[in-house]
Design a protein around this motif. Structure first.
Motif, mmCIF file in Angstrom:
data_model
loop_
_atom_site.group_PDB
_atom_site.id
_atom_site.type_symbol
_atom_site.label_atom_id
_atom_site.label_comp_id
_atom_site.label_asym_id
_atom_site.label_seq_id
_atom_site.Cartn_x
_atom_site.Cartn_y
_atom_site.Cartn_z
ATOM 1 N N GLY A 100 -6.608 -18.474 -6.973
ATOM 2 C CA GLY A 100 -7.113 -17.427 -7.856
ATOM 3 C C GLY A 100 -6.412 -16.099 -7.700
ATOM 4 N N LEU A 101 -5.599 -15.969 -6.651
ATOM 5 C CA LEU A 101 -4.842 -14.735 -6.450
ATOM 6 C C LEU A 101 -3.610 -14.724 -7.337
ATOM 7 N N ARG A 102 -3.341 -13.578 -7.925
ATOM 8 C CA ARG A 102 -2.168 -13.448 -8.795
ATOM 9 C C ARG A 102 -1.596 -12.045 -8.629
ATOM 10 N N PRO A 103 -0.277 -11.932 -8.738
ATOM 11 C CA PRO A 103 0.332 -10.608 -8.635
ATOM 12 C C PRO A 103 0.199 -9.828 -9.936
ATOM 13 N N VAL A 104 -0.025 -8.530 -9.821
ATOM 14 C CA VAL A 104 0.019 -7.624 -10.963
ATOM 15 C C VAL A 104 1.070 -6.571 -10.612
ATOM 16 N N ARG A 105 2.205 -6.668 -11.274
ATOM 17 C CA ARG A 105 3.357 -5.849 -10.909
ATOM 18 C C ARG A 105 3.182 -4.402 -11.369
ATOM 19 N N GLY A 106 3.392 -3.487 -10.437
ATOM 20 C CA GLY A 106 3.351 -2.066 -10.760
ATOM 21 C C GLY A 106 4.690 -1.422 -10.479
ATOM 22 N N GLN A 107 5.263 -0.756 -11.473
ATOM 23 C CA GLN A 107 6.521 -0.044 -11.288
ATOM 24 C C GLN A 107 6.294 1.450 -11.445
ATOM 25 N N LEU A 108 6.919 2.237 -10.567
ATOM 26 C CA LEU A 108 6.777 3.686 -10.545
ATOM 27 C C LEU A 108 8.145 4.348 -10.575
ATOM 28 N N SER A 116 0.819 -1.217 0.000
ATOM 29 C CA SER A 116 0.000 0.000 0.000
ATOM 30 C C SER A 116 0.849 1.261 0.000
ATOM 31 N N ALA A 117 2.017 1.202 0.622
ATOM 32 C CA ALA A 117 2.864 2.386 0.715
ATOM 33 C C ALA A 117 3.414 2.805 -0.637
ATOM 34 N N VAL A 118 3.424 1.889 -1.596
ATOM 35 C CA VAL A 118 3.944 2.172 -2.932
ATOM 36 C C VAL A 118 2.900 2.859 -3.812
ATOM 37 N N ALA A 119 1.628 2.708 -3.466
ATOM 38 C CA ALA A 119 0.541 3.159 -4.332
ATOM 39 C C ALA A 119 0.596 4.649 -4.621
ATOM 40 N N PRO A 161 5.913 17.563 -21.557
ATOM 41 C CA PRO A 161 7.319 17.464 -21.974
ATOM 42 C C PRO A 161 8.328 17.807 -20.891
ATOM 43 N N GLU A 162 7.949 18.649 -19.934
ATOM 44 C CA GLU A 162 8.906 19.043 -18.902
ATOM 45 C C GLU A 162 9.308 17.881 -18.007
ATOM 46 N N ILE A 163 8.527 16.793 -18.033
ATOM 47 C CA ILE A 163 8.870 15.627 -17.217
ATOM 48 C C ILE A 163 10.167 14.982 -17.690
ATOM 49 N N ALA A 164 10.462 15.101 -18.967
ATOM 50 C CA ALA A 164 11.661 14.451 -19.525
ATOM 51 C C ALA A 164 12.936 14.880 -18.820
ATOM 52 N N GLY A 165 12.996 16.116 -18.373
ATOM 53 C CA GLY A 165 14.208 16.620 -17.734
ATOM 54 C C GLY A 165 14.175 16.610 -16.223
ATOM 55 N N ALA A 166 13.136 16.055 -15.635
ATOM 56 C CA ALA A 166 13.011 16.056 -14.177
ATOM 57 C C ALA A 166 14.011 15.087 -13.544
ATOM 58 N N ARG A 167 14.627 15.500 -12.448
ATOM 59 C CA ARG A 167 15.603 14.647 -11.769
ATOM 60 C C ARG A 167 14.915 13.476 -11.092
ATOM 61 N N VAL A 168 15.443 12.283 -11.316
ATOM 62 C CA VAL A 168 14.870 11.067 -10.731
ATOM 63 C C VAL A 168 15.259 10.979 -9.262
ATOM 64 N N LEU A 169 14.256 10.774 -8.409
ATOM 65 C CA LEU A 169 14.472 10.651 -6.967
ATOM 66 C C LEU A 169 14.514 9.202 -6.510
ATOM 67 N N GLY A 170 13.884 8.320 -7.257
ATOM 68 C CA GLY A 170 13.857 6.925 -6.842
ATOM 69 C C GLY A 170 12.885 6.111 -7.664
ATOM 70 N N HIS A 171 12.818 4.834 -7.333
ATOM 71 C CA HIS A 171 11.952 3.891 -8.043
ATOM 72 C C HIS A 171 11.189 3.061 -7.011
ATOM 73 N N ARG A 172 9.983 2.658 -7.362
ATOM 74 C CA ARG A 172 9.163 1.834 -6.484
ATOM 75 C C ARG A 172 8.516 0.713 -7.287
ATOM 76 N N VAL A 173 8.391 -0.453 -6.657
ATOM 77 C CA VAL A 173 7.716 -1.593 -7.277
ATOM 78 C C VAL A 173 6.787 -2.208 -6.243
ATOM 79 N N GLY A 174 5.565 -2.514 -6.653
ATOM 80 C CA GLY A 174 4.620 -3.195 -5.776
ATOM 81 C C GLY A 174 3.863 -4.252 -6.544
#
Length: 318
Positions: free
Chosen positions: A184-192, A41-44, A256-269
């Motif tokens: 019936g449960l299955r993971p659906v991977r989300g990357q941010l 939930s913290a990744v959402a 378009p301004e997102i292209a030059g934004a500095r990356v702070l980190g990555h998250r996967v849930g």
């Protein structure tokens, strides 16, 4: 038995359910394998919207019940992490939504020229956007203020909880796959991707339910969250650099301004999706106890948390 209720799972579903039970006057303990701020939930993102969730009729009612709570919590955004923020759902037609959409004020179909990026159809809305680390801490604090206890504890079976409580509530998310067990449960991977916000104040989504690639960005305090993916059956928890680059590129086609934004980190849930949709039902445990299930929310756990919590609490106390 030392506890009336033990809730297994400390994500948004578990904490919201535990809080609902505690505020009904029950003694409640949460058993969570991870710290609250380390759960899926913290990744959402986390925008309120009934996304990839079934069964449709019940999900709409759960979502609306949750919406009303978030609208109130937005009066204290610093404390609760909930803000009402405007934005656009691209590739969305108001008439194609479920009955629940009629109860959401301010939804407006956009003309082609009003939709940002390479999209011709879209829907404008002002919806709850939740800063999940803040919100999860608020849930825990309110739960503890109501007399609840959060305990870090890995669970190998519901029997050990049933030895301590007359009612056990299963909010284990993907963990219910082994605990129940439920094939019936299955993971659906989300990357941010988290980047410095270049001045974007509105959220945006373009999510094709038939595709594993989605495009969205959510302005949260101190960061802009970019997404995303919906990769069924993929259990990788590490961030993939190629996927991250593709996410940034898709979002930059809209702003378009997102292209030059500095990356702070990555998250996967790993979202806990389930064949047949959310499971909220009760069963008897050996010895006369009651096990209440509340899992299988996929990528919409935040959206339906309060409605599902009330339904599960009714089963736990009925």
């Amino acid at each position: 038995m030392s506890e009336q209720v033990i809730v297994v799972g400390g994500g948004v579903i578990g904490l919201t359910t535990a809080l609902t039970l505690a505020e009904r006057g029950l003694r409640v303990r949460v058993w969570s394998r991870e710290a609250v701020t380390e759960t899926t939930s913290a990744v959402a993102g986390a925008l309120w919207w009934p996304y990839r969730i079934e069964p449709e009729a019940e999900a709409g009612a759960w979502a609306l019940a949750s919406l009303r709570v978030y609208e109130r919590l937005a009066d204290d955004p610093l404390g609760t992490g909930v803000r009402m923020v405007p934005g656009v759902h691209a590739d969305t037609v108001l008439g194609n939504l479920g009955d629940w959409a009629r109860e959401v004020s301010g939804l407006r179909q956009l003309a082609a020229g009003e939709v940002p990026g390479p999209y011709r159809v879209g829907l404008a809305a002002r919806l709850p956007l939740i800063d999940m680390p803040v919100h999860l801490e608020w849930l825990r604090a309110r739960f503890e203020a109501a007399g609840g206890v959060v305990e870090r504890r890995a669970v190998t079976g519901f029997g050990e909880a049933a030895e301590r409580a007359r009612v056990v509530v299963d909010c284990a998310g993907l963990g219910a796959r082994e605990l129940v067990p439920d094939a019936g449960l299955r993971p659906v991977r989300g990357q941010l991707v988290l980047v410095e916000n270049p001045g974007i104040e509105e959220w945006f989504t373009a999510a094709d339910a038939a595709s594993s690639d989605t495009t969205y960005f959510f302005p949260q305090p101190g960061r802009l969250i970019l997404g995303g993916t919906a990769q069924e059956g993929d259990e990788r928890l590490g961030a993939d650099p190629a996927t991250a680059a593709a996410i940034v590129a898709r979002c930059a086609r809209v702003r378009p301004e997102i292209a030059g934004a500095r990356v702070l980190g990555h998250r996967v849930g790993l979202r806990p999706a389930r064949s047949g949709g959310v499971r909220i039902e009760a069963e008897r445990l050996p010895g006369g106890g009651r096990l209440v299930h509340n899992y299988g929310h996929g990528g919409a756990g935040v959206t339906v948390a309060w409605g599902c919590a009330r339904s599960a609490a009714d089963l736990a106390t009925g």
